[in-house]
Structure formats: C-alpha cells, structure tokens
Write a protein that holds these residues in place. Sequence first.
Motif, mmCIF file in Angstrom:
data_model
loop_
_atom_site.group_PDB
_atom_site.id
_atom_site.type_symbol
_atom_site.label_atom_id
_atom_site.label_comp_id
_atom_site.label_asym_id
_atom_site.label_seq_id
_atom_site.Cartn_x
_atom_site.Cartn_y
_atom_site.Cartn_z
ATOM 1 N N ALA A 136 0.869 -1.183 0.000
ATOM 2 C CA ALA A 136 0.000 0.000 0.000
ATOM 3 C C ALA A 136 0.901 1.227 0.000
ATOM 4 C CB ALA A 136 -0.913 -0.018 1.225
ATOM 5 N N LEU A 137 1.019 1.873 -1.153
ATOM 6 C CA LEU A 137 2.036 2.897 -1.371
ATOM 7 C C LEU A 137 1.393 4.264 -1.616
ATOM 8 C CD1 LEU A 137 5.014 3.697 -1.894
ATOM 9 C CD2 LEU A 137 4.703 2.912 -4.260
ATOM 10 N N ALA A 138 1.726 5.223 -0.765
ATOM 11 C CA ALA A 138 1.291 6.612 -0.928
ATOM 12 C C ALA A 138 2.470 7.513 -0.578
ATOM 13 C CB ALA A 138 0.099 6.914 -0.025
ATOM 14 N N GLN A 139 2.362 8.794 -0.897
ATOM 15 C CA GLN A 139 3.475 9.700 -0.624
ATOM 16 C C GLN A 139 3.724 9.859 0.875
ATOM 17 O OE1 GLN A 139 3.900 13.361 -2.852
ATOM 18 N NE2 GLN A 139 2.378 12.691 -4.351
ATOM 19 N N ILE A 216 1.061 -7.419 -4.956
ATOM 20 C CA ILE A 216 0.033 -6.570 -5.554
ATOM 21 C C ILE A 216 0.242 -5.145 -5.059
ATOM 22 C CG2 ILE A 216 -2.443 -6.163 -5.786
ATOM 23 C CD1 ILE A 216 -2.865 -9.143 -5.170
ATOM 24 N N LEU A 217 0.256 -4.213 -5.985
ATOM 25 C CA LEU A 217 0.482 -2.812 -5.647
ATOM 26 C C LEU A 217 -0.857 -2.101 -5.476
ATOM 27 C CD1 LEU A 217 2.568 -0.507 -5.338
ATOM 28 C CD2 LEU A 217 2.352 -0.127 -7.809
ATOM 29 N N VAL A 240 -3.428 -3.298 -10.573
ATOM 30 C CA VAL A 240 -3.189 -2.465 -9.394
ATOM 31 C C VAL A 240 -4.503 -2.265 -8.644
ATOM 32 C CG1 VAL A 240 -2.465 -0.176 -8.598
ATOM 33 C CG2 VAL A 240 -1.251 -1.286 -10.479
ATOM 34 N N ILE A 241 -4.459 -2.281 -7.322
ATOM 35 C CA ILE A 241 -5.626 -1.894 -6.530
ATOM 36 C C ILE A 241 -5.732 -0.378 -6.596
ATOM 37 C CG2 ILE A 241 -6.653 -1.857 -4.227
ATOM 38 C CD1 ILE A 241 -5.121 -4.435 -3.624
ATOM 39 N N ALA A 256 -9.807 -6.580 -1.633
ATOM 40 C CA ALA A 256 -9.531 -6.204 -3.017
ATOM 41 C C ALA A 256 -8.465 -7.107 -3.625
ATOM 42 C CB ALA A 256 -9.090 -4.736 -3.079
ATOM 43 N N ALA A 257 -7.466 -7.470 -2.830
ATOM 44 C CA ALA A 257 -6.384 -8.332 -3.321
ATOM 45 C C ALA A 257 -6.903 -9.713 -3.693
ATOM 46 C CB ALA A 257 -5.287 -8.450 -2.274
#
Length: 373
Positions: A136-139, A216-217, A240-241, A256-257
């Motif tokens: 789970a990638l965010a800034q 999974i990204l 991608v999710i 979701a995955a």
Amino acid sequence: MEYKDIPTKADIERIAARRRPGSVSIYLPTGTTPPEADHARIELKNHLARALRELEAAQVPRERVDAVRAEGERILEDRDFWRYQSRSLAVFLDGELAETFRLPNRLSSSCDIGDRFYVKPLVRAITFPQTALVLALAQNSVRLIRVSPEGPATEVEVPGMPKDVAAAVGKTSVSGRSAEGRIQGSEGQKVRMLEYVQAIERALHPVLATSTVPLILAATEPLVGIFRGAIDHSRLVDEVIPGNPEEKTAEELAAAARLVLDRVYAQTIGQLKEDFSSRIAAGTGLVDLSDIARAATFGAVETLVFDIDRRVPGSVDDESGAIVYADEDTIANHGVVDEILRRSLASKARVYALRADDVPGGGAAAATVRYPV
C-alpha cells in the motif's frame, strides 16, 4: 490462531520420490479455533489407528509399524502444534520420515497406505495459494500487508522501510543536485518520489527475495509508474488496486487483493487451456491417460494438469508405463494419476492441481510433452 507451513515444489518432489513399504499419507480439514483443532486431532487419531491396522494386516515389519505409531503419537501429543492450525493438515509417516504441512486450502479427509506417499492433494497448495503481499504505497505512508485465504490481514514489519517521501529523501538527489535547491516543481517532486521508491525497494529486498507469493500494488499515479519503472520483481502483478490506499484498512485492501488473485488465476487457467489446445493440435499435447502415463515414465512430460478430486484406481508399470486399472485403491496399487504425478515431478515438470471443469479434454489429466514417446 492460523499458521501455515506451505510446501515448496522441491518439498513435494522430495516426498514424492520416497518409496518405502508402509508409507502413510493422511489429509484432513482443520481450523483455527480450539474446537476445530480438537476435532481434527480426533480425526487424525482415528486415521492413524486405521493405518496401523492396515500396516499390520499387510505384514509390514513390526519395528516399522511401531515407528509409525510413535511418530503419529508425537504429533497427536504436541499441544503447541494443535494450537496453530490453518484450513487443512497433511501428515506423512513412514517410520523414518515424519512430516506435516498446515495448508491454506480446504482438502477432503483421506488416509492412504502404500509403498509411496500420496501427494496429489498437496499440489493444490502450490497451484493457486490465494496468498499475497499487498504494498500500500502513498506519498505519506507505506505498508506491506500479508493476505491469506482466511483469517485477518496482517501488516508486515519491514526493517528500514521509510515512513514517507520526506523521510526517504537525502540531502542530494539521484542526479546529484540538491532536492531543496536546483530541482524545483514537478521535476523535483518526481525525483523525490523516485528516491522514496528506491528506499522502499532496498528495505523490501530481503523479504521479496525469498517470497514465492504474488505482490500486488495499491497506489495511484504517478507512484504506480515510478514504482514499476524502478522495481524488477517477477511476482509483481499487472493489476493495481486503485485509489488512495491511505483511505483503506488492511482488511479492505485484503478483500480487493483476493479479487485480483481470482482474476490472475482465471487468466492463468485460460492461458493454460489455450496453450493445451494448440499443443494438442500440434501433437505435443496429450489427454489420453495411457499416453500420459507412458510419457511420464520416460521423463517426457513438460506440463501436467490434473483433476484434484478424481481418483483412478490402478498402477503404472515401472518400465513401460502401461496402466493396469483396478476397481479400487489398495495398499498394492496407489492410483494412476498420483503415480503419473510422481514421475512427472521426478522429471521437473510443471504441475497444476485443478478442478474438473478446468482440465483440458475433460479427463482425469492432461499433459504437454517435451518430445514424442
């Protein structure tokens, strides 16, 4: 509590290669609650009692029967072992080897005795494991979440993982210019995000290097594109999710995955069927069980797919690969498909345990071959 120790393909090859009179293979459904574990323990005890009776009736040497009994009783009496279970349990005993696997997929209860282990149900665990890692990638945050078929999603602690873009950016950018100085605006932001992704990759490397599950990204652009451009991981899934992962809980990401995994596996099965259709037309795909048994005996099977639920009683000749069918499995004949699987594993074939509707040709098995035999 759920606990899994899923076999690798090398584990299955090793177990399948053993041949020893008095080999006992037991599969049973389990569960993660104490009542489910207690029920499974009683079921294993009953299977073990039946196996010991059959070993004695088959006149297996007494010392070997006693060794199997001791191995089984040690498993039954291990309280810590029964506290940590998954959805199914596989047990293999032969007087010298005692091995268990706690599996995430639901298997039917069975007990088989012969001169080799019954491995066909075990392959399902490595075909479509329904296990994944979600990044789970965010800034402003990054999480690695482990997803399993059932049970709660869990966040994985990764040493050295940066907290956000600001924490990952050093005094000098990858181009050698100050991130706070000459690089400004959108260019500077992309450089900082690249440094962020590279720091994440360095932290994840020890985890991903030994992982065999899909990655999974969950992210949005431009981080999706930056991540894919910087990371080369063979298990990274194309889909991608979508959406901001900071707005989703670990359970929402896991849900979701699982949908993503369903689509990935459906695509895999569809591709398998297409490949088999063209290989059958070219003469290098087989659906007749006699042809497959012969090819497996001579080490020619490249890919084997089989119906996990269907048993074909009988034996396969060691030299010619000829099948002798029987009315039912006995201690002397171990099942045609399982023996084909054992021989295919010995020649390093790819193997897939599927449901009946997914097997090309609609039979008990299908195979592609490296060369005609």
